[in-house]
Motif scaffolding. Sequence first.
Motif, PDB file in Angstrom:
ATOM      1  N   LEU A 152       7.195  11.148 -14.638  1.00 58.83           N
ATOM      2  CA  LEU A 152       6.200  10.156 -15.017  1.00 58.83           C
ATOM      3  C   LEU A 152       5.817  10.284 -16.486  1.00 58.83           C
ATOM      4  CD1 LEU A 152       4.255   7.905 -14.135  1.00 58.83           C
ATOM      5  CD2 LEU A 152       2.643   9.683 -13.435  1.00 58.83           C
ATOM      6  N   SER A 153       5.629  11.516 -16.963  1.00 58.50           N
ATOM      7  CA  SER A 153       5.236  11.714 -18.360  1.00 58.50           C
ATOM      8  C   SER A 153       6.335  11.249 -19.310  1.00 58.50           C
ATOM      9  CB  SER A 153       4.917  13.185 -18.615  1.00 58.50           C
ATOM     10  OG  SER A 153       3.746  13.586 -17.922  1.00 58.50           O
ATOM     11  N   ILE A 199      -1.982  13.342 -31.969  1.00 56.03           N
ATOM     12  CA  ILE A 199      -2.336  14.557 -31.231  1.00 56.03           C
ATOM     13  C   ILE A 199      -1.233  14.993 -30.274  1.00 56.03           C
ATOM     14  CG2 ILE A 199      -4.796  14.032 -31.379  1.00 56.03           C
ATOM     15  CD1 ILE A 199      -4.713  13.199 -28.449  1.00 56.03           C
ATOM     16  N   GLY A 200      -0.268  14.112 -30.013  1.00 56.56           N
ATOM     17  CA  GLY A 200       0.806  14.429 -29.079  1.00 56.56           C
ATOM     18  C   GLY A 200       0.616  13.706 -27.761  1.00 56.56           C
ATOM     19  N   LEU A 201       1.717  13.256 -27.173  1.00 57.91           N
ATOM     20  CA  LEU A 201       1.657  12.463 -25.949  1.00 57.91           C
ATOM     21  C   LEU A 201       1.605  13.357 -24.716  1.00 57.91           C
ATOM     22  CD1 LEU A 201       4.142   9.631 -26.986  1.00 57.91           C
ATOM     23  CD2 LEU A 201       1.661   9.737 -27.266  1.00 57.91           C
ATOM     24  N   GLY A 234       2.746  16.469 -14.503  1.00 59.36           N
ATOM     25  CA  GLY A 234       2.941  15.149 -13.918  1.00 59.36           C
ATOM     26  C   GLY A 234       4.060  15.137 -12.891  1.00 59.36           C
ATOM     27  N   ARG A 235       4.090  14.066 -12.130  1.00 57.42           N
ATOM     28  CA  ARG A 235       5.070  13.939 -11.058  1.00 57.42           C
ATOM     29  C   ARG A 235       6.473  13.767 -11.629  1.00 57.42           C
ATOM     30  NH1 ARG A 235       3.725  11.314  -5.321  1.00 57.42           N
ATOM     31  NH2 ARG A 235       5.677  11.806  -4.257  1.00 57.42           N
ATOM     32  N   GLU A 257      -1.223  15.698 -15.935  1.00 59.57           N
ATOM     33  CA  GLU A 257      -0.785  15.256 -17.251  1.00 59.57           C
ATOM     34  C   GLU A 257      -1.859  14.428 -17.952  1.00 59.57           C
ATOM     35  OE1 GLU A 257      -0.295  11.766 -14.792  1.00 59.57           O
ATOM     36  OE2 GLU A 257       0.186  13.880 -14.441  1.00 59.57           O
ATOM     37  N   ASP A 258      -2.605  13.616 -17.186  1.00 62.12           N
ATOM     38  CA  ASP A 258      -3.684  12.835 -17.770  1.00 62.12           C
ATOM     39  C   ASP A 258      -4.882  13.711 -18.116  1.00 62.12           C
ATOM     40  OD1 ASP A 258      -4.145  13.376 -15.103  1.00 62.12           O
ATOM     41  OD2 ASP A 258      -4.299  11.298 -14.483  1.00 62.12           O
ATOM     42  N   LEU A 259      -5.204  14.675 -17.255  1.00 60.10           N
ATOM     43  CA  LEU A 259      -6.321  15.586 -17.512  1.00 60.10           C
ATOM     44  C   LEU A 259      -6.066  16.415 -18.763  1.00 60.10           C
ATOM     45  CD1 LEU A 259      -8.983  16.902 -16.606  1.00 60.10           C
ATOM     46  CD2 LEU A 259      -7.637  18.447 -15.164  1.00 60.10           C
ATOM     47  N   GLU A 260      -4.865  16.950 -18.900  1.00 62.18           N
ATOM     48  CA  GLU A 260      -4.537  17.758 -20.075  1.00 62.18           C
ATOM     49  C   GLU A 260      -4.564  16.922 -21.345  1.00 62.18           C
ATOM     50  OE1 GLU A 260      -2.145  19.486 -23.234  1.00 62.18           O
ATOM     51  OE2 GLU A 260      -1.711  17.640 -22.129  1.00 62.18           O
TER      52      GLU A 260
END
Length: 327
Positions: A77-78, A179-181, A187-188, A197-200
């Motif tokens: 996903l990421s 800042i970096g993606l 992530g899945r 991945e969203d929290l980080e």
Amino acid sequence: MPGPPPLVSVVVSARGNTQSVRNLLDALAVQALPAAQMEAVVVDNDLPGPVRPIADAVCDGTWPFAVRVLYEPTPGLSAGRNRGICAARGRYVAITDPDITPDPGWLHALVAAIEEEQVFAVGGRTDVTYPGGQITALTTALRECHGAVKWPAGREMAVWPYWVTGCNLLFDRQTALDIGLFRTDLGRRGRWMGDCEDLEFIDRARQAGHQTLIEPAARASHPVYRPETTLRYFVRQGAGHGVCVARMHLSVTVEPAAIQAGCRDVHAAAVGLAAGWTFLDRSRAVEGARDLVRIGAYHLERGRLRLLGRRPIALAQYAPKEPLPWT
């Protein structure tokens, strides 16, 4: 000659859910935000092969905004989202998932909040639905595996006990590139049920000085079906979550509330499992089993990272909630 860049690029990474992509694009077609101010970037993250059903399905449709289909061969996903963000032309990027159904005012509410409050990112409210009947037996902790349960009444900073989700998030594209993606080890990824991945991503932005806001008026719904309410699902989800929280230590200061893997937590999980099994309380027993797997996976992954010489960042301490900048 390409026209002027849109204000918002909606990025969605899809894998094996062709019809859901079309449904999402149909929902975007009735957004209150003018179609001229948006584009959709669909990233095909399916397995390699000569047949591209996602691309075929999108090309067969007609929508009032530009739709581009990209292919990302790296599974995850990421990786798919990062591919779409890099190709996006809008000032803002809204990421979502194929099975999400946004309200007509979704994008307008997100854009209004980010421009009025001058923050890095805005997360909307995602309401989990259970098609075929509400599953009332799930505990609050198990429901939180599907998404946030508690939402503020108005705009609030995205700090504990609130958090944003990657299926309902708008952010400034250039700042994100700076800042970096999304980390691709979170992530899945295929059948691996990773997350965080969203929290980080939001934690890393906040610790770099960029604020994130929750706008509950930007609503979307996310369906959760019965296969995602089984013991097997929650055990797999717990294992993936534990591993990903351990990996978060490598790039951000992790809030203690996101860890909960100490001796007391082990004891509470074991008691919950035993009590649920004894008194035939299935949901409590499932929660206990999931927590034990999550804690075990967290410590195993931290141990593996130490053996590899990967040094974690120190844990954060609880701090008073920061006052809102507009109050």
